[in-house]
Design a protein around this motif. Sequence first.
Motif, PDB file in Angstrom:
ATOM      1  N   TYR A   8       0.841  -1.182   0.000  1.00 31.45           N
ATOM      2  CA  TYR A   8       0.000   0.000   0.000  1.00 31.45           C
ATOM      3  C   TYR A   8       0.880   1.236   0.000  1.00 31.45           C
ATOM      4  O   TYR A   8       2.070   1.180   0.348  1.00 31.45           O
ATOM      5  CB  TYR A   8      -0.961   0.020   1.193  1.00 31.45           C
ATOM      6  CG  TYR A   8      -0.294  -0.109   2.543  1.00 31.45           C
ATOM      7  CD1 TYR A   8       0.040   1.016   3.292  1.00 31.45           C
ATOM      8  CD2 TYR A   8      -0.002  -1.360   3.070  1.00 31.45           C
ATOM      9  CE1 TYR A   8       0.651   0.883   4.529  1.00 31.45           C
ATOM     10  CE2 TYR A   8       0.610  -1.491   4.301  1.00 31.45           C
ATOM     11  CZ  TYR A   8       0.939  -0.365   5.029  1.00 31.45           C
ATOM     12  OH  TYR A   8       1.562  -0.495   6.243  1.00 31.45           O
ATOM     13  N   ASN A  23      -2.287   7.844   1.678  1.00 34.44           N
ATOM     14  CA  ASN A  23      -3.518   7.222   1.183  1.00 34.44           C
ATOM     15  C   ASN A  23      -4.278   8.112   0.201  1.00 34.44           C
ATOM     16  O   ASN A  23      -5.262   7.676  -0.379  1.00 34.44           O
ATOM     17  CB  ASN A  23      -4.413   6.750   2.333  1.00 34.44           C
ATOM     18  CG  ASN A  23      -5.079   7.865   3.079  1.00 34.44           C
ATOM     19  OD1 ASN A  23      -4.888   9.035   2.797  1.00 34.44           O
ATOM     20  ND2 ASN A  23      -5.869   7.509   4.068  1.00 34.44           N
ATOM     21  N   LYS A  70      -5.428  -1.378   0.418  1.00 31.55           N
ATOM     22  CA  LYS A  70      -4.315  -2.301   0.638  1.00 31.55           C
ATOM     23  C   LYS A  70      -4.474  -3.423  -0.373  1.00 31.55           C
ATOM     24  O   LYS A  70      -5.573  -3.933  -0.577  1.00 31.55           O
ATOM     25  CB  LYS A  70      -4.326  -2.841   2.064  1.00 31.55           C
ATOM     26  CG  LYS A  70      -4.006  -1.749   3.063  1.00 31.55           C
ATOM     27  CD  LYS A  70      -3.676  -2.265   4.418  1.00 31.55           C
ATOM     28  CE  LYS A  70      -3.210  -1.043   5.207  1.00 31.55           C
ATOM     29  NZ  LYS A  70      -2.908  -1.256   6.531  1.00 31.55           N
ATOM     30  N   ASP A 103      -8.693  -0.481   4.782  1.00 29.32           N
ATOM     31  CA  ASP A 103      -8.090  -0.808   6.082  1.00 29.32           C
ATOM     32  C   ASP A 103      -9.067  -1.584   6.960  1.00 29.32           C
ATOM     33  O   ASP A 103      -8.689  -2.541   7.631  1.00 29.32           O
ATOM     34  CB  ASP A 103      -7.662   0.459   6.828  1.00 29.32           C
ATOM     35  CG  ASP A 103      -6.368   1.042   6.317  1.00 29.32           C
ATOM     36  OD1 ASP A 103      -5.612   0.330   5.623  1.00 29.32           O
ATOM     37  OD2 ASP A 103      -6.103   2.219   6.611  1.00 29.32           O
ATOM     38  N   ASN A 145      -8.079  -5.227   8.349  1.00 27.47           N
ATOM     39  CA  ASN A 145      -7.962  -5.477   9.793  1.00 27.47           C
ATOM     40  C   ASN A 145      -8.947  -6.554  10.253  1.00 27.47           C
ATOM     41  O   ASN A 145      -8.628  -7.364  11.129  1.00 27.47           O
ATOM     42  CB  ASN A 145      -8.144  -4.191  10.579  1.00 27.47           C
ATOM     43  CG  ASN A 145      -7.006  -3.234  10.358  1.00 27.47           C
ATOM     44  OD1 ASN A 145      -5.864  -3.637  10.126  1.00 27.47           O
ATOM     45  ND2 ASN A 145      -7.290  -1.960  10.389  1.00 27.47           N
TER      46      ASN A 145
END
Length: 183
Positions: A147, A151, A157, A174, A178
């Motif tokens: 990534y 951003n 990602k 994200d 996660n």
Amino acid sequence: MSNDAGFINLEENIKSTIYEGLLKLGYQNNESFSIYYDLDLLNHLLLSSFDSNETCLNYLQEFKTFAEQDLLDIEISLERNRFKFSVNKDGIESIYKHENNPFLNDLIQTVNTHSFHLEDILAIFKRYSDEYICEEIDNDEFQYVLYFKDNKMDKFKYCFTFDEMGGYYHRLLDFSFNKILNE
């Protein structure tokens, strides 16, 4: 009651996801496109905390009106406990004509060959910025995550797997990344 920042997040995600699909599959005039969201991801994108699908679905009627400003006529329904967002052919044509992400285009052209290597992906990232991260990940679904540090360049990602059949990727926010790591 609308939350414009949340609506903007969701609309950008819909456009970006559909654009990625069009790059992967090719653009076919006169076809609609559907994508699916779980409630937790919608809450993340909308900056909300709905605890039921029905309440969220009612709220999303306001989002439909918001999206129409950008000529996106979206049908939203519940299907097997997930939200189905269907964009009609005119919305797809608009996304195809107006979305532009040269990085994603280059990446998908390479990925669609399935005969690429990590070095090929690193070269694409480097072509767009020296400021990127590549991490090896201990996960059943993927081996590497790449990534951009900034951003604004790209907020996703990119998770890659390489095996005897070739290379594959997942493009995740994200939040979703996660969630997978914590399952």
